[in-house]
Design a protein around this motif. Structure first.
Motif, mmCIF file in Angstrom:
data_model
loop_
_atom_site.group_PDB
_atom_site.id
_atom_site.type_symbol
_atom_site.label_atom_id
_atom_site.label_comp_id
_atom_site.label_asym_id
_atom_site.label_seq_id
_atom_site.Cartn_x
_atom_site.Cartn_y
_atom_site.Cartn_z
ATOM 1 N N ASN A 12 0.825 -1.217 0.000
ATOM 2 C CA ASN A 12 0.000 0.000 0.000
ATOM 3 C C ASN A 12 0.853 1.258 0.000
ATOM 4 O O ASN A 12 0.561 2.222 0.702
ATOM 5 C CB ASN A 12 -0.919 -0.005 1.220
ATOM 6 C CG ASN A 12 -1.879 -1.175 1.230
ATOM 7 O OD1 ASN A 12 -2.900 -1.169 0.555
ATOM 8 N ND2 ASN A 12 -1.553 -2.207 2.004
ATOM 9 N N THR A 13 1.924 1.238 -0.780
ATOM 10 C CA THR A 13 2.827 2.386 -0.838
ATOM 11 C C THR A 13 2.073 3.645 -1.258
ATOM 12 O O THR A 13 1.350 3.656 -2.258
ATOM 13 C CB THR A 13 3.971 2.112 -1.821
ATOM 14 O OG1 THR A 13 4.656 0.926 -1.426
ATOM 15 C CG2 THR A 13 4.940 3.274 -1.862
ATOM 16 N N GLY A 14 2.249 4.703 -0.478
ATOM 17 C CA GLY A 14 1.608 5.970 -0.785
ATOM 18 C C GLY A 14 0.165 6.081 -0.343
ATOM 19 O O GLY A 14 -0.460 7.131 -0.543
ATOM 20 N N MET A 15 -0.385 5.025 0.244
ATOM 21 C CA MET A 15 -1.783 5.042 0.668
ATOM 22 C C MET A 15 -1.855 5.318 2.169
ATOM 23 O O MET A 15 -1.117 4.724 2.946
ATOM 24 C CB MET A 15 -2.451 3.703 0.350
ATOM 25 C CG MET A 15 -3.947 3.667 0.641
ATOM 26 S SD MET A 15 -4.688 2.083 0.148
ATOM 27 C CE MET A 15 -4.393 2.116 -1.627
ATOM 28 N N PRO A 16 -2.734 6.233 2.596
ATOM 29 C CA PRO A 16 -2.859 6.526 4.033
ATOM 30 C C PRO A 16 -3.230 5.276 4.820
ATOM 31 O O PRO A 16 -3.950 4.396 4.331
ATOM 32 C CB PRO A 16 -3.981 7.574 4.084
ATOM 33 C CG PRO A 16 -4.021 8.162 2.716
ATOM 34 C CD PRO A 16 -3.623 7.076 1.777
#
Length: 674
Positions: A316-320
């Motif tokens: 989930n890179t870049g996902m809050p």
């Protein structure tokens, strides 16, 4: 001549460095004969420095004063050094003055013509520099917990026993003293005492503190001993009780027979590389030795959560962290990690992942190396969301700093060969072969036959490249899935290797539905990769006869509402012949035509194509459509007026009921040929 008349006497005095008469000029030689005195030798004591009163009887030949005068004059009190001792002292003195090398200026003696065989420690080829480099390496090696103790050869009385050394070094944290294994003596004599031993400590820090406090030296019973780091080949840790002599060796115990040598240590296996562990889904985890043994289970669980959350973060890179679209281990089994500890008293365990790729991703993220190593301090300081282990919610939790685990290591563990079903559990009347357990099988996938999560009691039939199984939470008692044996995200119907066999199985199921159940067969495949991975499969659901038009109408309506457009395939070619590249994914459906038979209409949506109404339609105005995960079941729920069948979890029955349904389905399918 005079040279020959001197004979052995001349040779002897030349050997000990006395100037021979033959080398003197006439005046000096005559003066030496007249004085008839003994010349002082720098390599003897006072017992040699005596005058020989009987020297005058020699008639001034000079043979007694230089050849035998010392012995004769000394009489019974002939002390001093032997000839061999004198030569040895002279050689040591010459080596000290001239550097020990042959041919040095002033090196006129024969013993200085022979160069020393041992290389001085301080030469240009290494020596002190090499030893300093080794000591620096061992100082930084957290696995080394032993010190090298030297100087036991200075103990002629052999008083430095194990107990004495333990009493001396126990205050510094020493827990064991190890002597080298005694050398065997074929004559049966006791071996000579060793010149060194090893001091073992509970941790690297304890050993380092002892070395620093003693500054490399210690005096035990007035005997000077030196300390330094012991060598640790391959950086391997020496266990403090591995081959340690808990009792004094026989030469320190006052005699007795030599005990048989201890068994050879087991050959230490080197760490396996990522290439060697290509079939492994397990990592070996070792906790730092500074931890208390009572905390081992808790800290192993902490490392499991750290590994699992690391995979979630990588996915989930870049996902809050509080996003509803975040994929977690609760939603995707491919992200789950389990831990196994062989013994609660051991500071190591094993982390098992769903696949080799998942283990490799975690290993590189935590250690920075494909072959493993120490977990980076940065990752430990960043902390871990301990609450994520409960699986109750996706909301982000406060990270807990776990820097106290600094020094924890991760390496590959050897992969276990998949066992056949007959070795582990019942076969349920099915025949499995080695080809049904390919090396790319995942241990978490519901559809991989090698996975422990695969519920084999639901399997109807097994073929070469695929098998038929009932799904968990079936729509009806004859709802089936056609599943490829090999794990992969490529569509089952576009895979040229397995598509022919799947087409044959579909025909068999269609005949079964028409002849045995008097129903039509609704077939669809949603081949769209999910973030957590996907094992493709084709769903085959018997439906009421002549319900095909209603299914088609509702399916087209719901696809438009969802924002994607299904297109009818008018060609007779298979999907693998229509396109070469289906990597973006697709949704495919076969709608049965009224009147029964083997006729059906085909529809396709290719993921990534424009949405309905020119690409801008659909709810929310999305330019690209999104095929719901349970789209095929949702269509049937609308047509049949049964909302519950849209979700498989609402249709789950007991295992006993599942086994009963599977047996009945298998019997009714046995006599179908196509």
């Amino acid at each position: 001549s005079e040279f020959k008349s001197l004979g052995k006497t001349f040779k002897f005095i030349h050997a000990v460095g006395i100037v021979p008469l033959a080398h003197m000029d006439a005046n000096d030689r005559e003066a030496a004969r007249e004085t008839a005195s003994v010349v002082d030798c720098p390599y003897t004591d006072l017992s040699y420095d005596v005058d020989d009163d009987a020297a005058a009887a020699t008639g001034g030949t000079g043979r007694r004063p230089h050849g035998g005068g010392a012995r004769a004059g000394a009489g019974a009190n002939s002390g001093g050094l032997s000839e061999a001792r004198a030569r040895r002292i002279a050689q040591e003195d010459a080596a000290t003055i001239g550097g020990g090398g042959g041919g040095h200026d002033g090196g006129a003696y024969r013993w200085r013509q022979r160069p020393t065989r041992k290389r001085p420690l301080g030469d240009d080829d290494g020596g002190d520099d090499d030893d300093a480099a080794k000591q620096a390496f061992e100082e930084d090696n957290p696995d080394n917990r032993s010190l090298f103790l030297h100087g036991l050869h200075r103990d002629p009385g052999r008083t430095l026993t194990t107990d004495v050394l333990m009493d001396a070094f126990r205050p510094f944290g020493c827990v064991a003293v190890r002597f080298p294994k005694p050398r065997t003596n074929p004559m049966g004599h006791l071996p000579p005492p060793p010149s060194f031993a090893f001091l073992d400590f509970t941790s690297h820090e304890e050993a380092s503190r002892c070395l620093a406090d003693l500054k490399g030296e210690a005096v035990v019973r007035n005997i000077m001993l030196t300390l330094k780091w012991s060598s640790s080949p391959n950086g391997a840790k020496r266990s403090h009780n591995h081959h340690a002599y808990t009792h004094p060796p026989p030469f320190l115990a006052g005699g007795g027979a030599i005990p048989p040598p201890p068994p050879p240590p087991p050959k230490r296996r080197n760490r396996i590389t990522e290439a060697e562990a290509a079939d492994s889904t397990t990592l070996f985890l070792r906790l730092p030795p500074s931890l208390d043994s009572s905390s081992y289970p808790k800290e192993l669980e902490t490392m499991r959560i750290l590994a699992q959350s690391t995979m979630e973060d990588e996915l989930n890179t870049g996902m809050p962290t509080d996003s509803d679209e975040r994929i977690t281990a609760e939603d995707e089994p491919a992200l789950r990690v389990t831990v196994r500890q062989p013994n609660e008293e051991m500071n190591y365990g094993f982390l098992t992942f769903a696949s080799h790729a998942a283990a490799l991703t975690t290993l590189v993220a935590l250690t920075g190396q494909e072959d493993g190593g120490a977990v980076s301090e940065e990752k430990l300081v960043a902390g871990v969301r301990l609450e994520s282990s409960t699986g109750d919610e996706k909301a982000s939790a406060v990270r807990t700093n776990v820097s106290h685990l600094n020094g924890v290591t991760l390496y590959w563990a050897k992969g276990a060969q998949p066992k056949s079903s007959s070795e582990n559990e019942k076969n349920y009347g099915l025949s499995f072969h080695k080809r049904h357990f390919p090396p790319d099988s995942r241990t978490d996938c519901w559809f991989c036959l090698a996975s422990p999560t695969c519920e084999k009691h639901l399997i109807i039939a097994v073929y070469e490249e695929c098998y038929i199984t009932m799904p968990k939470g079936a729509v009806n008692e004859h709802h089936s899935l056609i599943v490829p044996v090999e794990h992969g995200g490529d569509g089952a119907l576009v895979n040229k290797k397995i598509a022919p066999e799947i087409e044959s199985v579909k025909s068999k199921l269609r005949i079964h539905a028409r002849t045995v159940l008097q129903k039509d067969l609704f077939v669809f495949e949603r081949c769209i990769e999910t973030k957590g991975g996907y094992h493709t499969h084709v769903q085959c659901i018997p439906v009421d006869a002549d319900s095909g038009p209603a299914i088609q109408s509702k399916m087209l309506e719901m696809s438009t509402r969802a924002g994607f457009q299904l297109k009818e395939i008018t060609s007779d070619l298979g999907l693998n012949a229509l396109e070469d590249d289906w990597s973006s994914g697709y949704f495919y459906a076969e709608i049965p035509l009224p009147g029964g038979g083997n006729d059906f209409r085909r529809f396709i949506y290719r993921a990534g194509d424009g949405g309905a109404n020119g690409g801008g339609g659909g709810s929310g105005g999305r330019g690209r459509g999104h095929v719901p995960l349970q789209f095929g079941r949702e269509v049937l729920a609308e047509v049949m007026g049964k909302p519950d069948i849209a979700q498989w979890k609402a249709c789950v029955v007991s295992q006993e009921k599942e086994e009963e349904m599977t047996v009945e389905f298998r019997k009714s399918l046995e006599n179908i040929t196509c």
